[in-house]
Design a protein around this motif. Structure first.
Motif, PDB file in Angstrom:
ATOM      1  N   LEU A 293       0.838  -1.203   0.000  1.00 44.83           N
ATOM      2  CA  LEU A 293       0.000   0.000   0.000  1.00 44.83           C
ATOM      3  C   LEU A 293       0.876   1.257   0.000  1.00 44.83           C
ATOM      4  O   LEU A 293       1.820   1.365   0.767  1.00 44.83           O
ATOM      5  CB  LEU A 293      -0.901   0.024   1.230  1.00 44.83           C
ATOM      6  CG  LEU A 293      -2.213  -0.749   1.156  1.00 44.83           C
ATOM      7  CD1 LEU A 293      -2.923  -0.698   2.502  1.00 44.83           C
ATOM      8  CD2 LEU A 293      -3.111  -0.188   0.073  1.00 44.83           C
ATOM      9  N   GLY A 294       0.532   2.205  -0.853  1.00 44.52           N
ATOM     10  CA  GLY A 294       1.274   3.463  -0.901  1.00 44.52           C
ATOM     11  C   GLY A 294       2.440   3.461  -1.856  1.00 44.52           C
ATOM     12  O   GLY A 294       3.065   4.501  -2.072  1.00 44.52           O
ATOM     13  N   ASP A 295       2.792   2.291  -2.438  1.00 46.38           N
ATOM     14  CA  ASP A 295       3.880   2.264  -3.404  1.00 46.38           C
ATOM     15  C   ASP A 295       3.536   3.170  -4.588  1.00 46.38           C
ATOM     16  O   ASP A 295       2.407   3.145  -5.104  1.00 46.38           O
ATOM     17  CB  ASP A 295       4.119   0.844  -3.908  1.00 46.38           C
ATOM     18  CG  ASP A 295       4.835  -0.031  -2.892  1.00 46.38           C
ATOM     19  OD1 ASP A 295       5.045   0.438  -1.759  1.00 46.38           O
ATOM     20  OD2 ASP A 295       5.181  -1.172  -3.228  1.00 46.38           O
ATOM     21  N   GLY A 296       4.530   3.944  -5.028  1.00 50.31           N
ATOM     22  CA  GLY A 296       4.307   4.883  -6.123  1.00 50.31           C
ATOM     23  C   GLY A 296       5.170   4.587  -7.327  1.00 50.31           C
ATOM     24  O   GLY A 296       5.557   3.433  -7.578  1.00 50.31           O
ATOM     25  N   GLU A 297       5.516   5.618  -8.069  1.00 49.58           N
ATOM     26  CA  GLU A 297       6.262   5.461  -9.323  1.00 49.58           C
ATOM     27  C   GLU A 297       7.610   4.791  -9.101  1.00 49.58           C
ATOM     28  O   GLU A 297       8.092   4.033  -9.938  1.00 49.58           O
ATOM     29  CB  GLU A 297       6.466   6.828  -9.978  1.00 49.58           C
ATOM     30  CG  GLU A 297       7.133   6.758 -11.342  1.00 49.58           C
ATOM     31  CD  GLU A 297       7.341   8.129 -11.955  1.00 49.58           C
ATOM     32  OE1 GLU A 297       7.591   8.188 -13.179  1.00 49.58           O
ATOM     33  OE2 GLU A 297       7.263   9.133 -11.215  1.00 49.58           O
ATOM     34  N   GLY A 299       8.193   2.671  -6.693  1.00 47.71           N
ATOM     35  CA  GLY A 299       7.939   1.558  -5.800  1.00 47.71           C
ATOM     36  C   GLY A 299       7.867   1.998  -4.353  1.00 47.71           C
ATOM     37  O   GLY A 299       7.262   3.022  -4.024  1.00 47.71           O
ATOM     38  N   LYS A 300       8.496   1.246  -3.467  1.00 43.64           N
ATOM     39  CA  LYS A 300       8.442   1.536  -2.041  1.00 43.64           C
ATOM     40  C   LYS A 300       9.077   2.876  -1.695  1.00 43.64           C
ATOM     41  O   LYS A 300       8.740   3.481  -0.672  1.00 43.64           O
ATOM     42  CB  LYS A 300       9.115   0.413  -1.263  1.00 43.64           C
ATOM     43  CG  LYS A 300      10.601   0.285  -1.494  1.00 43.64           C
ATOM     44  CD  LYS A 300      11.182  -1.001  -0.911  1.00 43.64           C
ATOM     45  CE  LYS A 300      11.196  -0.996   0.599  1.00 43.64           C
ATOM     46  NZ  LYS A 300      11.833  -2.216   1.153  1.00 43.64           N
ATOM     47  N   ASP A 392      21.690  -2.110   4.567  1.00 42.27           N
ATOM     48  CA  ASP A 392      20.902  -2.976   3.691  1.00 42.27           C
ATOM     49  C   ASP A 392      21.260  -2.753   2.222  1.00 42.27           C
ATOM     50  O   ASP A 392      21.258  -1.627   1.726  1.00 42.27           O
ATOM     51  CB  ASP A 392      19.412  -2.707   3.916  1.00 42.27           C
ATOM     52  CG  ASP A 392      18.519  -3.418   2.928  1.00 42.27           C
ATOM     53  OD1 ASP A 392      18.836  -4.573   2.582  1.00 42.27           O
ATOM     54  OD2 ASP A 392      17.518  -2.819   2.490  1.00 42.27           O
ATOM     55  N   LEU A 393      21.546  -3.847   1.515  1.00 43.60           N
ATOM     56  CA  LEU A 393      21.920  -3.779   0.106  1.00 43.60           C
ATOM     57  C   LEU A 393      20.836  -3.125  -0.730  1.00 43.60           C
ATOM     58  O   LEU A 393      21.122  -2.284  -1.599  1.00 43.60           O
ATOM     59  CB  LEU A 393      22.199  -5.198  -0.407  1.00 43.60           C
ATOM     60  CG  LEU A 393      22.596  -5.351  -1.869  1.00 43.60           C
ATOM     61  CD1 LEU A 393      23.936  -4.687  -2.130  1.00 43.60           C
ATOM     62  CD2 LEU A 393      22.652  -6.838  -2.254  1.00 43.60           C
ATOM     63  N   GLU A 394      19.582  -3.483  -0.488  1.00 40.17           N
ATOM     64  CA  GLU A 394      18.487  -2.898  -1.255  1.00 40.17           C
ATOM     65  C   GLU A 394      18.426  -1.392  -1.040  1.00 40.17           C
ATOM     66  O   GLU A 394      18.231  -0.623  -1.993  1.00 40.17           O
ATOM     67  CB  GLU A 394      17.152  -3.533  -0.841  1.00 40.17           C
ATOM     68  CG  GLU A 394      15.963  -2.971  -1.615  1.00 40.17           C
ATOM     69  CD  GLU A 394      14.632  -3.378  -1.022  1.00 40.17           C
ATOM     70  OE1 GLU A 394      13.779  -3.877  -1.769  1.00 40.17           O
ATOM     71  OE2 GLU A 394      14.436  -3.194   0.194  1.00 40.17           O
ATOM     72  N   ALA A 419      11.264   6.005   5.809  1.00 39.95           N
ATOM     73  CA  ALA A 419       9.899   5.481   5.741  1.00 39.95           C
ATOM     74  C   ALA A 419       9.854   3.992   5.440  1.00 39.95           C
ATOM     75  O   ALA A 419       9.034   3.259   6.008  1.00 39.95           O
ATOM     76  CB  ALA A 419       9.101   6.247   4.684  1.00 39.95           C
ATOM     77  N   ARG A 420      10.750   3.484   4.556  1.00 36.00           N
ATOM     78  CA  ARG A 420      10.527   2.138   4.049  1.00 36.00           C
ATOM     79  C   ARG A 420      11.755   1.225   4.025  1.00 36.00           C
ATOM     80  O   ARG A 420      11.654   0.075   3.600  1.00 36.00           O
ATOM     81  CB  ARG A 420       9.942   2.220   2.632  1.00 36.00           C
ATOM     82  CG  ARG A 420       8.597   2.936   2.525  1.00 36.00           C
ATOM     83  CD  ARG A 420       7.456   2.162   3.131  1.00 36.00           C
ATOM     84  NE  ARG A 420       7.142   0.973   2.367  1.00 36.00           N
ATOM     85  CZ  ARG A 420       6.343   0.947   1.304  1.00 36.00           C
ATOM     86  NH1 ARG A 420       5.768   2.058   0.878  1.00 36.00           N
ATOM     87  NH2 ARG A 420       6.112  -0.180   0.663  1.00 36.00           N
ATOM     88  N   SER A 421      12.921   1.686   4.450  1.00 30.24           N
ATOM     89  CA  SER A 421      14.098   0.816   4.395  1.00 30.24           C
ATOM     90  C   SER A 421      13.922  -0.441   5.233  1.00 30.24           C
ATOM     91  O   SER A 421      13.334  -0.413   6.320  1.00 30.24           O
ATOM     92  CB  SER A 421      15.343   1.561   4.892  1.00 30.24           C
ATOM     93  OG  SER A 421      16.435   0.676   5.053  1.00 30.24           O
ATOM     94  N   ARG A 422      14.486  -1.541   4.745  1.00 35.30           N
ATOM     95  CA  ARG A 422      14.473  -2.785   5.510  1.00 35.30           C
ATOM     96  C   ARG A 422      15.285  -2.656   6.796  1.00 35.30           C
ATOM     97  O   ARG A 422      15.052  -3.400   7.759  1.00 35.30           O
ATOM     98  CB  ARG A 422      15.019  -3.930   4.645  1.00 35.30           C
ATOM     99  CG  ARG A 422      14.227  -4.139   3.366  1.00 35.30           C
ATOM    100  CD  ARG A 422      14.562  -5.443   2.675  1.00 35.30           C
ATOM    101  NE  ARG A 422      15.970  -5.564   2.303  1.00 35.30           N
ATOM    102  CZ  ARG A 422      16.469  -6.628   1.665  1.00 35.30           C
ATOM    103  NH1 ARG A 422      15.681  -7.633   1.340  1.00 35.30           N
ATOM    104  NH2 ARG A 422      17.753  -6.683   1.350  1.00 35.30           N
ATOM    105  N   ASP A 423      16.238  -1.733   6.835  1.00 37.67           N
ATOM    106  CA  ASP A 423      17.039  -1.559   8.053  1.00 37.67           C
ATOM    107  C   ASP A 423      16.225  -1.035   9.224  1.00 37.67           C
ATOM    108  O   ASP A 423      16.664  -1.118  10.373  1.00 37.67           O
ATOM    109  CB  ASP A 423      18.220  -0.618   7.783  1.00 37.67           C
ATOM    110  CG  ASP A 423      19.410  -1.346   7.183  1.00 37.67           C
ATOM    111  OD1 ASP A 423      19.430  -2.589   7.229  1.00 37.67           O
ATOM    112  OD2 ASP A 423      20.321  -0.676   6.656  1.00 37.67           O
ATOM    113  N   ASN A 424      15.034  -0.497   8.965  1.00 36.86           N
ATOM    114  CA  ASN A 424      14.172  -0.093  10.081  1.00 36.86           C
ATOM    115  C   ASN A 424      13.877  -1.278  11.002  1.00 36.86           C
ATOM    116  O   ASN A 424      13.745  -1.113  12.215  1.00 36.86           O
ATOM    117  CB  ASN A 424      12.852   0.476   9.550  1.00 36.86           C
ATOM    118  CG  ASN A 424      12.992   1.877   9.003  1.00 36.86           C
ATOM    119  OD1 ASN A 424      13.465   2.769   9.705  1.00 36.86           O
ATOM    120  ND2 ASN A 424      12.599   2.084   7.755  1.00 36.86           N
ATOM    121  N   ALA A 425      13.782  -2.462  10.409  1.00 39.47           N
ATOM    122  CA  ALA A 425      13.502  -3.669  11.200  1.00 39.47           C
ATOM    123  C   ALA A 425      14.770  -4.334  11.707  1.00 39.47           C
ATOM    124  O   ALA A 425      14.693  -5.230  12.547  1.00 39.47           O
ATOM    125  CB  ALA A 425      12.710  -4.662  10.348  1.00 39.47           C
TER     126      ALA A 425
END
Length: 563
Positions: A293-297, A299-300, A392-394, A419-425
């Motif tokens: 949800l919320g992904d835009g042009e 993506g995340k 995070d590589l991504e 907002a969306r990095s995997r490193d948040n987790a």
């Protein structure tokens, strides 16, 4: 082997799973990296929470190009994490605590340092060459222009042979060729090795990518790039169900284990193909609709607005359409997602009630719930000052692409990562108010979120009104009510902008679950059968009810058992 007993209700339908990201959970030796002995030291904590299964993200030997999802030896433990003896001790002690252990199965790809790939690359005549997917150049260039998940094309040129190999993720993660029966035999033998040691399940990474369309057709152009979207040609491919049914017949059917597949781009109808028990494939799947949800042009990284009715529609559809046709996995957080209280709740003024609200909404749905480490504390996204603090590589590849190809500046990029990095987790688990949140006596491999002074397990366990105790109580309540496992699901007030309400029914039992996603007070007229019902869960200390109408406080969540 321990064959599955005949049982009317599989044990995993009553289980609650807790995901441990070992690198960030608990460091036992001061090197700044979490490890297996650290997990052993926290087993009592997990037992007190009331969970049943520990899912360990990859613990296998790896160069760590993608934090362990690039495996160089499927039967060895990453030395940073410990030894095989450490794992066997963890498994035995977890079982002593009444906890089961599930491992990650990462077999869409291996590391490019796996002996199979080293041999395949060194000797094109080797039988291991066909363990991977190789293509000759097309018109002097790439076989297709599909975009890889971590950016760039999915094809990497092997200059020695003049052929390209496929990698849907990093160039250091070459895709395995599941069309090769010898490769599949190797994988099944590896699975038996771990199950014979006594593990209790598998979370299967990107499992619906195993079968590629052999035509390797070009995808649709991706705006703003020279690449294309190859998803339709490698997701849910033509042989995927054949492979999984073979895996079940050859391996899984001989053990009492649970399985969950990570399956992006699936509908409930496709999800039922993977998880219907009569098909003998998987027990359940992870879908991605709600977290997209919320992904835009971009993506995340183009994190845009979403509405509560959109979220409700997605979750309700999976509840209704999979009922009796498969089994749901329930999650807000995991190692690939930002913190749920920051994404779906309110991580500032209403962090505690909104974290509890999310727990309530999730845990009373039908399916097997997954709690990610720190979710039970209401841990939040981290706001690193610059891109350099991310690991995070991504995220690092995404930042580079956004800067170089799309002209984003150094102010916009950190906001997207926040907002969306995997490193948040992936920041370290908050245990105490001590040094590095009690995670490590050394320098952590990634920065600790500074708010650990306010959010940590030591304080949470001491506070009966904490997020942690709400999870503990809600898990226990869930297990005491068969309607949560067996009942139907009915979404109420589907278009209401702030109210998430649903009813679970089984026989004479009915539960009304209400969550108020707003900073403002709101009201709700109770449906018939609930006006005089018993409030069995409330994330706040009070509840206003008058003449069958609730007055809900910001982020209040209640569960009422009807008459």
């Amino acid at each position: 082997m321990h064959p599955s007993p005949l049982s009317q209700v599989p044990w995993w339908q009553d289980a609650v799973v807790y995901q441990v990201y070992p690198r960030s959970f608990q460091d036992s030796d001061g090197d700044g990296v979490g490890d297996l002995r650290g997990v052993i030291s926290r087993l009592a904590y997990l037992q007190r929470l009331g969970i049943d299964v520990i899912w360990l993200s990859p613990i296998f030997a790896s160069p760590n190009d993608d934090n362990g999802y690039d495996i160089s030896d499927y039967r060895a433990i990453l030395p940073e994490f410990g030894t095989l003896a450490d794992f066997q001790e963890l498994l035995a002690k977890a079982h002593d605590y009444g906890l089961k252990v599930m491992l990650d199965l990462v077999v869409n790809h291996s590391s490019d340092q796996h002996p199979w790939f080293v041999e395949a690359r060194t000797d094109p005549q080797s039988e291991k060459r066909d363990y991977y997917i190789w293509k000759k150049p097309v018109d002097g260039g790439l076989p297709t222009r599909w975009q890889a998940y971590f950016g760039g094309p999915v094809w990497e040129l092997d200059e020695a042979s003049g052929e390209y190999y496929l990698h849907l993720f990093s160039p250091h993660q070459p895709d395995l060729n599941w069309e090769n029966p010898a490769l599949r035999h190797e994988i099944y033998g590896m699975m038996r090795f771990w199950m014979d040691l006594g593990i209790d399940g598998w979370r299967m990474d990107t499992i619906n990518m195993l079968s590629k369309d052999p035509a390797y057709l070009e995808g649709d152009p991706i705006p703003g790039t020279t690449l294309t979207n190859g998803w339709p040609h490698f997701l849910n491919g033509p042989q995927i169900h054949t492979y999984l049914q073979e895996m079940h017949h050859e391996v899984l059917a001989h053990y009492d284990v649970m399985t969950v597949g990570e399956t992006p781009e699936v509908s409930p109808q496709v999800g039922s193909l993977y998880s219907h028990p009569a098909r003998h494939e998987l027990n359940m799947v992870f879908h991605f609709e709600h977290v997209f949800l919320g992904d835009g042009e971009r993506g995340k990284w183009s994190d845009g607005p979403w509405t509560l009715p959109e979220l409700k529609q997605i979750l309700a559809r999976w509840q209704v359409e999979l009922h009796g046709r498969g089994w749901n996995s329930l999650y807000w957080d995991n190692h690939d997602q930002p913190r749920a209280v920051s994404r779906f709740g309110h991580d500032r003024d209403y962090r505690v009630p909104s974290a509890k609200l999310l727990a309530t909404i999730l845990l009373f749905m039908q399916g097997t719930p997954y709690i990610y480490q720190g979710q039970e504390l209401g841990m939040t996204n981290v706001k690193f000052e610059s891109v350099e603090h991310y690991r995070d590589l991504e995220s690092l590849n995404g930042a580079k692409e956004l800067r170089e190809q799309h002209g984003w500046d150094d102010a916009r990029i950190p906001a997207a990562l926040h907002a969306r990095s995997r490193d948040n987790a992936r920041t370290p688990m908050h245990w105490t108010t001590g040094r590095n949140a009690g995670f490590s006596s050394g320098t952590p491999w990634i920065g600790v979120n500074p708010n650990f002074l306010q959010i940590n397990a030591e304080q949470a366990e001491a506070d009966p009104d904490s997020v942690w105790h709400h999870y503990r109580r809600t898990i226990a309540l869930r297990k005491s009510l068969p309607v949560v496992r067996d009942g139907t699901f009915e979404l109420l007030a589907a278009d209401h902008p702030t109210l998430f309400a649903y009813v679970r029914r089984s026989g004479q039992t009915q539960l009304l679950v209400i969550g108020h996603f707003s900073e403002q007070r709101g009201s709700y007229v109770l449906p018939e059968g609930f006006a005089d019902g018993e409030v069995i869960s409330n994330n706040l200390t009070h509840l206003e009810v008058q003449d069958g109408e609730l007055t809900l406080q910001p982020y209040q969540a209640v569960v009422i058992q009807g008459n």
